[in-house]
Design an enzyme around this catalytic site. Structure first.
Site, PDB file in Angstrom:
ATOM      1  N   CYS A   1     -11.909   1.495 -21.684  1.00  0.00           N
ATOM      2  CA  CYS A   1     -11.979   2.152 -22.988  1.00  0.00           C
ATOM      3  C   CYS A   1     -13.310   2.887 -23.143  1.00  0.00           C
ATOM      4  O   CYS A   1     -14.366   2.375 -22.829  1.00  0.00           O
ATOM      5  CB  CYS A   1     -11.824   1.204 -24.164  1.00  0.00           C
TER       6      CYS A   1
ATOM      7  N   ARG B   1     -13.041   5.736 -17.916  1.00  0.00           N
ATOM      8  CA  ARG B   1     -13.060   4.356 -18.414  1.00  0.00           C
ATOM      9  C   ARG B   1     -11.673   3.859 -18.832  1.00  0.00           C
ATOM     10  O   ARG B   1     -11.498   2.666 -19.123  1.00  0.00           O
ATOM     11  CB  ARG B   1     -13.997   4.238 -19.613  1.00  0.00           C
TER      12      ARG B   1
ATOM     13  N   TRP C   1      -7.876   1.896 -22.272  1.00  0.00           N
ATOM     14  CA  TRP C   1      -7.324   1.140 -21.152  1.00  0.00           C
ATOM     15  C   TRP C   1      -6.692  -0.088 -21.797  1.00  0.00           C
ATOM     16  O   TRP C   1      -7.382  -0.949 -22.329  1.00  0.00           O
ATOM     17  CB  TRP C   1      -8.427   0.740 -20.183  1.00  0.00           C
TER      18      TRP C   1
ATOM     19  N   ASN D   1     -13.908  -1.057 -28.066  1.00  0.00           N
ATOM     20  CA  ASN D   1     -13.832  -1.354 -26.641  1.00  0.00           C
ATOM     21  C   ASN D   1     -14.147  -2.836 -26.474  1.00  0.00           C
ATOM     22  O   ASN D   1     -15.210  -3.274 -26.911  1.00  0.00           O
ATOM     23  CB  ASN D   1     -14.855  -0.477 -25.907  1.00  0.00           C
ATOM     24  N   GLY D   2     -13.223  -3.595 -25.890  1.00  0.00           N
ATOM     25  CA  GLY D   2     -13.456  -5.032 -25.720  1.00  0.00           C
ATOM     26  C   GLY D   2     -12.216  -5.806 -26.108  1.00  0.00           C
ATOM     27  O   GLY D   2     -11.127  -5.240 -26.236  1.00  0.00           O
TER      28      GLY D   2
ATOM     29  N   GLU E   1     -12.835  -2.825   2.423  1.00  0.00           N
ATOM     30  CA  GLU E   1     -13.085  -1.683   1.548  1.00  0.00           C
ATOM     31  C   GLU E   1     -12.101  -0.542   1.852  1.00  0.00           C
ATOM     32  O   GLU E   1     -11.588   0.106   0.941  1.00  0.00           O
ATOM     33  CB  GLU E   1     -14.552  -1.229   1.717  1.00  0.00           C
TER      34      GLU E   1
ATOM     35  N   LYS F   1      -9.507   1.013  -0.838  1.00  0.00           N
ATOM     36  CA  LYS F   1      -9.471   2.452  -1.167  1.00  0.00           C
ATOM     37  C   LYS F   1      -8.043   2.969  -1.076  1.00  0.00           C
ATOM     38  O   LYS F   1      -7.581   3.700  -1.933  1.00  0.00           O
ATOM     39  CB  LYS F   1     -10.346   3.281  -0.203  1.00  0.00           C
TER      40      LYS F   1
ATOM     41  N   GLU G   1      -5.730   1.443  -3.921  1.00  0.00           N
ATOM     42  CA  GLU G   1      -5.991   1.817  -5.320  1.00  0.00           C
ATOM     43  C   GLU G   1      -5.640   3.266  -5.628  1.00  0.00           C
ATOM     44  O   GLU G   1      -5.224   3.555  -6.743  1.00  0.00           O
ATOM     45  CB  GLU G   1      -7.407   1.437  -5.782  1.00  0.00           C
TER      46      GLU G   1
ATOM     47  N   HIS H   1      -3.312 -14.791  13.125  1.00  0.00           N
ATOM     48  CA  HIS H   1      -2.942 -15.944  12.292  1.00  0.00           C
ATOM     49  C   HIS H   1      -2.039 -15.537  11.134  1.00  0.00           C
ATOM     50  O   HIS H   1      -1.980 -16.240  10.131  1.00  0.00           O
ATOM     51  CB  HIS H   1      -4.205 -16.632  11.769  1.00  0.00           C
TER      52      HIS H   1
ATOM     53  N   LYS I   1     -12.648   2.450 -14.469  1.00  0.00           N
ATOM     54  CA  LYS I   1     -13.890   2.481 -13.706  1.00  0.00           C
ATOM     55  C   LYS I   1     -14.823   1.349 -14.107  1.00  0.00           C
ATOM     56  O   LYS I   1     -15.540   0.798 -13.292  1.00  0.00           O
ATOM     57  CB  LYS I   1     -14.564   3.833 -13.975  1.00  0.00           C
TER      58      LYS I   1
HETATM   59  C1  G6P Z   1     -13.517  -1.589 -11.138  1.00  0.00           C
HETATM   60  C2  G6P Z   1     -13.690  -0.265 -10.431  1.00  0.00           C
HETATM   61  C3  G6P Z   1     -14.208  -0.483  -9.021  1.00  0.00           C
HETATM   62  C4  G6P Z   1     -15.486  -1.308  -9.036  1.00  0.00           C
HETATM   63  C5  G6P Z   1     -15.310  -2.615  -9.814  1.00  0.00           C
HETATM   64  C6  G6P Z   1     -16.649  -3.288 -10.067  1.00  0.00           C
HETATM   65  O1  G6P Z   1     -12.488  -2.301 -10.552  1.00  0.00           O
HETATM   66  O2  G6P Z   1     -12.468   0.433 -10.400  1.00  0.00           O
HETATM   67  O3  G6P Z   1     -14.469   0.765  -8.407  1.00  0.00           O
HETATM   68  O4  G6P Z   1     -15.869  -1.599  -7.722  1.00  0.00           O
HETATM   69  O5  G6P Z   1     -14.723  -2.358 -11.093  1.00  0.00           O
HETATM   70  O6  G6P Z   1     -17.399  -2.476 -10.916  1.00  0.00           O
HETATM   71  P1  G6P Z   1     -18.961  -2.371 -10.955  1.00  0.00           P
HETATM   72  O7  G6P Z   1     -19.235  -1.300 -11.952  1.00  0.00           O
HETATM   73  O8  G6P Z   1     -19.455  -3.711 -11.421  1.00  0.00           O
HETATM   74  O9  G6P Z   1     -19.452  -2.042  -9.600  1.00  0.00           O
END
Ligand code: G6P
Length: 612
Positions: free
Chosen positions: A2, A27, A73, A99-100, A485, A489, A492, A508, A607
């Site tokens: 948000c 956000r 969001w 937001n929250g 990672e 990627k 997502e 395994h 984000k």
């Molecule tokens: C969300 C974002 C990710 C990020 C994670 C942690 O899931 O989509 O890209 O890695 O939060 O966020 P931060 O801001 O704490 O790195």
């Protein structure tokens, strides 16, 4: 999670709110809305992106010099027009953006229903604005007092801005757990979830603290108080962001721009901190608190998502180079696990946004138990950066694409600098090795530049595997977290199911999934484990899997057995993640584009995750 924007002053509010929402869209993008006050209160809100709101509001009455806006969001209530913010009190006098999460909203809602309140949405936010209305009506309070009083009855997290139709020259805001920045200018006041919508209007900002409220007046007055009604004199900060870094700069997507920025952002993370010629590393956080960090008996690294993956690379770095035992924890698990924290532990928080609720709460817990807290954060002035004892900013600039790329390599750069520096200071590496590491680390930005030149090859490989429903990513040692990672990627942004595994763990379980349709991305650059990884590739090939190998330049052996190879420059093993992750970022980017996905705003994600 948000985005909030608000404005009151002498200018037209609507264009400011819309532009602000576009900046904050990373956000959350389930719905967007604005409330504009100019005698009448006009509210426009729409499911979908800010663009949908813009189309919807076209030709409507948009004139106003104060207003609040929100990009959502969804948590409580599905994403639709009705649940979109702003929300309104029962008497139509108050509007709110939030937001929250109000955790005790159900109890409050029941009590308010008994008082005759009728609710039209499923949101916790509507309950909050009705509560403020109830408090205001009971004692005929001015809006700022009603907000403060209502918040003492609330459990949960919030950043809110409230507008009162009967008090049109004021905006009232408050925060607990979710970020809120106030912008101060000659043309009025701004509120926003971060500085990105504010910076083009003013550089003067106040980061509102937890459990603080703010009231701003069109005449230029403002006041900050604690929830307990104590006056607080705020510190006025200066925003340092560049507007150009928040634009796409000719790229189709922010993610692609951010991938290509990495040679520069890695350099920025090193700037003033590494001098290979003179042979030193300076890190304010470590230098000023040397004993806390150097004499640590253990590092506990906490983070979420991609930042947690960076933490895993930190574990390899600190253990391998500095010989400090490391635990890497999901912040969300750590905070509820009753963890053992000892006086000589240093807790390192890694966060791009500096606002992730679980990471913040994990630090609060560690702090209470007496640990020294070190932050590796991108967002300057964020909540996490302000609660740490020491730390280092990664200086990557705003990262807008939801999938983290340049923040990840910035975090790894900082962890690497820390590990080399502490290793040297603890006498764990020879001067010769130290010098060699410094010389090579200095060359990393150029080498990343070189990796980016493989873009066409990677795009071609993407076109070959883009329709696979699944993918496996394998790596060993320093490159095991890179496999995680790479898989994150891909899933997502392209919605392909992908898993990362230590290469040797494949047998395994995941090996059962391998057939002629399964792409297996193998990061095979580690010299020390090369033979082992060649065996893992053979095991995949024996089951007809499609092998895409990231190899060191000149590696002919793997070239012969893999279906596709992506060569990257050789480097010292501890630095290999900074190079090997880049082709994986590009691979997922191209696959997602080819599958028609919205790369910067993948479904269901946000984000900055400011809820638990
Ligand atoms: C969300 C974002 C990710 C990020 C994670 C942690 O899931 O989509 O890209 O890695 O939060 O966020 P931060 O801001 O704490 O790195």
């Amino acid at each position: 999670m948000c985005g909030i924007i608000a404005y009151i002053g002498t200018k037209q509010a609507y264009p400011i709110l819309i532009k602000g929402l576009q900046r904050l869209e990373y956000r959350g993008y389930d719905s967007a809305g604005v409330a504009l006050l100019n005698g009448d209160l006009n509210i426009y809100k729409k499911k979908g992106k800010v663009k949908d709101l813009l189309d919807f509001a076209e030709n409507k009455n948009l004139g106003a010099t104060s207003g609040i806006g929100h990009t959502r969001w969804a948590t409580h209530g599905k994403p639709d027009d009705n649940n979109a913010h702003p929300h309104v009190s029962g008497n139509g006098r108050l509007t709110i953006v939030h937001n929250g999460i109000i955790e005790n909203y159900a109890l409050i809602k029941e009590a308010l229903k008994n008082e005759g309140h009728v609710f039209h949405t499923q949101t916790d936010t509507e309950v909050l604005v009705h509560l403020i209305e109830e408090v205001q009506n009971q004692d005929d309070l001015p809006i700022e007092e009603a907000v403060r009083e209502a918040l003492t009855r609330v459990v949960g997290a919030y950043a809110i801005v409230v507008m009162d139709k009967n008090d049109p020259d004021k905006l009232v805001a408050a925060r607990k757990g979710s970020p809120l920045v106030i912008g101060l200018s000659d043309d009025g006041f701004f509120f926003a979830s971060d500085g990105t919508p504010i910076v083009e209007h003013t550089k003067k900002v106040i980061y509102l603290d937890d459990e603080h409220t703010a009231v701003v007046n069109r005449n230029g007055d403002y006041e900050i108080r604690t929830i307990d009604n104590e006056i607080h004199t705020p510190f006025i900060d200066e925003l340092t962001m560049e507007i150009a870094r928040m634009e796409k700069g000719g790229y189709d997507y922010f993610m692609l721009k951010e991938i290509h920025e990495q040679p520069r952002t890695i350099c920025d993370a090193m700037r003033g901190r590494l001098n290979a010629k003179e042979g030193w590393i300076r890190l304010g956080g470590v230098d000023d608190f040397g004993d806390n960090v150097r004499l640590a008996e253990r590092f506990i690294i906490v983070g979420c998502g991609t930042s947690w993956h960076a933490g895993l690379i930190g574990e390899y770095l600190f253990e391998d180079l500095a010989r400090i035992p490391v635990e890497v924890e999901y912040a969300s698990e750590f905070r509820y696990r009753n963890p053992v924290i000892r006086p000589k532990d240093v807790v390192i928080a890694i966060s791009q946004s500096g606002e992730t609720a679980d990471t913040y709460a994990a630090l609060e817990l560690a702090k209470k138990q007496g640990a020294f807290i070190y932050g590796i954060v991108n967002s300057v002035g964020s909540s996490i950066s302000r609660m740490t004892d020491a730390g280092s900013y990664i200086h990557a600039g705003p990262e807008i694409g939801v999938a983290s790329t340049k923040a990840f390599t910035g975090q790894v750069t900082l962890l690497t600098l820390m590990a080399i520096k502490i290793a040297k200071e603890r006498g764990q590496i020879t001067t010769e090795y130290y010098q060699r590491l410094l010389q090579e680390f200095d060359r990393i930005p150029q080498k990343v530049e070189k990796v980016l030149k493989s873009n066409d090859l990677i795009k071609y490989i993407a076109s070959e595997i883009k329709d696979s429903p699944n993918a496996l990513y394998l790596g060993r040692g320093y490159n095991f977290p890179v496999a995680l990672e790479g898989a994150l990627k891909l899933k997502e942004i392209s919605y392909i199911h992908a898993e990362g595994y230590p290469a040797a763990e494949m047998k395994h379980g995941p090996i059962a999934l391998i057939d002629e349709n399964m792409p297996v991305v193998v990061i095979a650059t580690n010299k020390s484990l090369n033979e082992k990884i060649v065996s893992n590739i053979m095991e995949v090939k024996a089951r007809k899997g499609i092998v895409i190998a990231i190899v060191s330049e000149g590696d002919e052996e793997i070239n012969k057995i893999a279906d596709y190879t992506i060569p990257i420059p050789e480097t010292e093993e501890p630095f290999s993640p900074l190079l090997s992750v880049v082709p994986l970022q590009l691979l997922s980017y191209h696959i997602a584009v080819m599958r028609g996905c919205n790369v910067d705003q993948p479904r269901n994600l946000a984000k900055s995750v400011t809820v638990e």
